[in-house]
Design an enzyme around this catalytic site. Structure first.
Site, mmCIF file in Angstrom:
data_model
loop_
_atom_site.group_PDB
_atom_site.id
_atom_site.type_symbol
_atom_site.label_atom_id
_atom_site.label_comp_id
_atom_site.label_asym_id
_atom_site.label_seq_id
_atom_site.Cartn_x
_atom_site.Cartn_y
_atom_site.Cartn_z
ATOM 1 N N GLU A 38 75.517 17.941 11.751
ATOM 2 C CA GLU A 38 75.877 18.611 13.001
ATOM 3 C C GLU A 38 77.367 18.937 13.052
ATOM 4 O OE1 GLU A 38 74.410 16.599 16.445
ATOM 5 O OE2 GLU A 38 72.375 16.395 15.631
ATOM 6 N N PRO A 78 77.850 20.422 39.909
ATOM 7 C CA PRO A 78 76.692 21.071 40.529
ATOM 8 C C PRO A 78 76.959 22.468 41.061
ATOM 9 C CG PRO A 78 77.558 19.333 41.952
ATOM 10 C CD PRO A 78 78.270 19.211 40.648
#
Length: 368
Positions: free
Chosen positions: A322, A293
C-alpha cells in the site's frame, strides 16, 4: 446469457430492480454449491460444495442490455458466469448460468454478523453501475475495496445512534431533487440539490450541498499500562500538505479503513499488526463520531489498544503493497501528554484519545 440463476443478495428484489428493471423470475435451486461470505465481495459467492444447495431465482430471456449490465457487475466483482443446471419449484431441470468467483476459498472470509448482505449488495451495485458505459471493468475493480467500504459505511449508518436531545426527523424527510457525482475514483464526492425540514416546521428553500463520501475508520492509540507508555505513528499527510503546513508529517494513532465484512474492532486489531507489528490483548472504546459532519461522511471508531510495547523508541511499519512509509514512536505517558501542551498533537483523534487516557489511566494501570 439469456437465462441466469442468481442467489443470495444478488437475487434480492431491490438488487434485481437496480440491475434489470422489470424482469421475469421464478424460484429455483442450484445443487452442488454453497454460499461463501468474503470480505470486500459484492455478494456472497457460490463455492463448489458436495451436497450443498443454493436457493435463488431464475431469470428468463434477459435482453442484451440487461445481460450487459449483469456482465459488467460480475466482471467488476471478479466473478464469471458459468453453466449450471437448476431445479425449479415445479421440479423442472433447466440449464442456465450463474455467478461463481474463481478460487473463492483462497479469499478472506467475512466476519460473521458483520455484513447485512442485502443492503451491502444494493449499495455497492448502485455505485458500480454508475460506472457502466464509461469506465472499464478492470478500472472499477481496482477501487472495489473502497466501493465496498463506502457501501458498508452506508449500511452501518442506517442503524443510527441515540437521539435523546437532537431532532428525530428521519433521513427520509429530506427531499432530494437532484444528486450528481462530480468526482468518482478512489475517493468520491456527491453534490445534492435538496430541501430539509426546519425547526419551525417549514421546509427549507432549495439548497445546494456537497459532501465527500468516505468510509468508516478504526483509530487506535496503543497503550502499555504496565510500562505506562504509548505508541504513535508518523507519516506524510496530504491534508497538512494541501493546507500549506510547514511540517506535513503528522503524529497520529494507528488508523485504517473498516473494510466490508469487518467490524471496527477487527479493523483495530488488523491495523495495529500491519502498521506497528503489535498484537493487542484488549480494546477500550473511546468514541464513535463523525470527524467533519459539515462536509464529510467519514466516521471514526476510536479505541485505546492495550498491548505490550518494546523498549525501542523508534521503529518502522506499514505495508509495502500500500506504499505506506510509516515511522513509529514509543513515548512515555508524560511525553505523550506534553504533545498536548506543545501543540504537536494536531490530529483530532490523537487529542481525544490522550484526553480519554488521562481520565482512565489509573483504572487501566490498576487492572493491568
Amino acid at each position: 446469457m439469456r437465462d441466469v440463476f442468481l442467489y443470495g443478495s444478488l437475487g434480492s428484489a431491490r438488487v434485481l430492480e437496480q440491475l434489470f428493471g422489470p424482469v421475469r423470475t421464478e424460484a429455483a435451486t442450484l445443487g452442488g454449491y454453497e454460499t461463501l461470505a468474503l470480505k470486500n465481495s459484492v455478494f456472497p459467492v457460490a463455492n463448489p460444495s458436495e451436497g450443498g444447495a443454493l436457493d435463488g431465482v431464475l431469470l428468463h430471456d434477459l435482453s442484451p442490455a440487461q445481460a450487459d449490465r449483469l456482465a459488467f457487475v460480475l466482471d467488476v466483482a471478479g466473478a464469471a458466469p458459468v453453466p449450471c443446471e437448476v431445479e425449479t419449484a415445479e421440479g423442472r431441470t433447466l440449464t442456465a448460468k450463474t455467478a461463481v468467483l474463481p478460487r473463492a476459498a483462497e479469499r478472506a472470509a467475512a466476519e460473521p454478523g458483520a455484513v447485512d448482505w442485502n443492503r451491502l449488495t444494493e449499495a455497492a451495485i448502485g455505485e458500480i453501475l454508475s460506472y457502466h458505459g464509461w469506465r472499464a471493468p478492470e478500472a472499477v475493480r481496482a477501487v472495489l475495496m473502497m466501493i465496498m467500504a463506502r457501501a458498508a459505511a452506508h449500511v452501518a449508518a442506517a442503524h443510527g445512534t441515540a437521539a435523546d436531545y437532537r431532532s428525530k426527523t428521519p433521513h427520509e424527510a429530506v427531499e432530494v431533487a437532484q444528486m450528481e457525482t462530480p468526482h468518482q475514483g478512489f475517493f468520491l464526492t456527491r453534490s445534492y440539490e435538496l430541501r430539509h425540514p426546519r425547526f419551525d416546521g417549514r421546509m427549507s428553500p432549495p439548497l445546494r450541498r456537497e459532501v465527500f463520501v468516505a468510509t468508516d475508520a478504526s483509530i487506535v492509540l496503543p497503550y502499555d499500562p504496565r510500562r505506562d507508555r504509548v505508541l504513535l505513528v508518523e507519516q506524510f499527510r496530504m491534508g497538512p500538505f494541501g493546507r500549506g503546513d510547514a511540517y506535513p508529517w503528522m503524529l497520529e494513532p494507528v488508523a485504517g479503513r473498516v473494510d466490508a465484512g469487518e467490524t471496527p474492532e477487527t479493523t483495530a486489531h488488523r491495523e495495529c499488526q500491519e502498521e506497528a507489528g503489535l498484537a493487542l490483548y484488549g480494546l477500550e472504546k473511546v468514541s464513535a463520531h463523525y470527524c467533519s459532519p459539515g462536509d464529510s461522511t467519514e466516521y471514526f471508531h476510536v479505541f485505546i489498544g492495550l498491548c505490550d510495547l518494546p523498549e525501542v523508541s523508534q521503529g518502522r511499519g506499514g505495508l509495502e503493497t500500500e506504499h505506506e512509509d510509516i515511522r513509529t514512536h514509543i513515548l512515555s505517558y508524560e511525553q505523550a501528554m506534553g504533545l498536548l501542551d506543545s501543540g504537536e498533537a494536531e490530529a483530532g483523534p490523537l487529542v481525544l484519545a490522550l484526553l480519554w487516557l488521562a481520565k482512565s489511566r489509573d483504572r487501566l494501570r490498576a487492572t493491568a
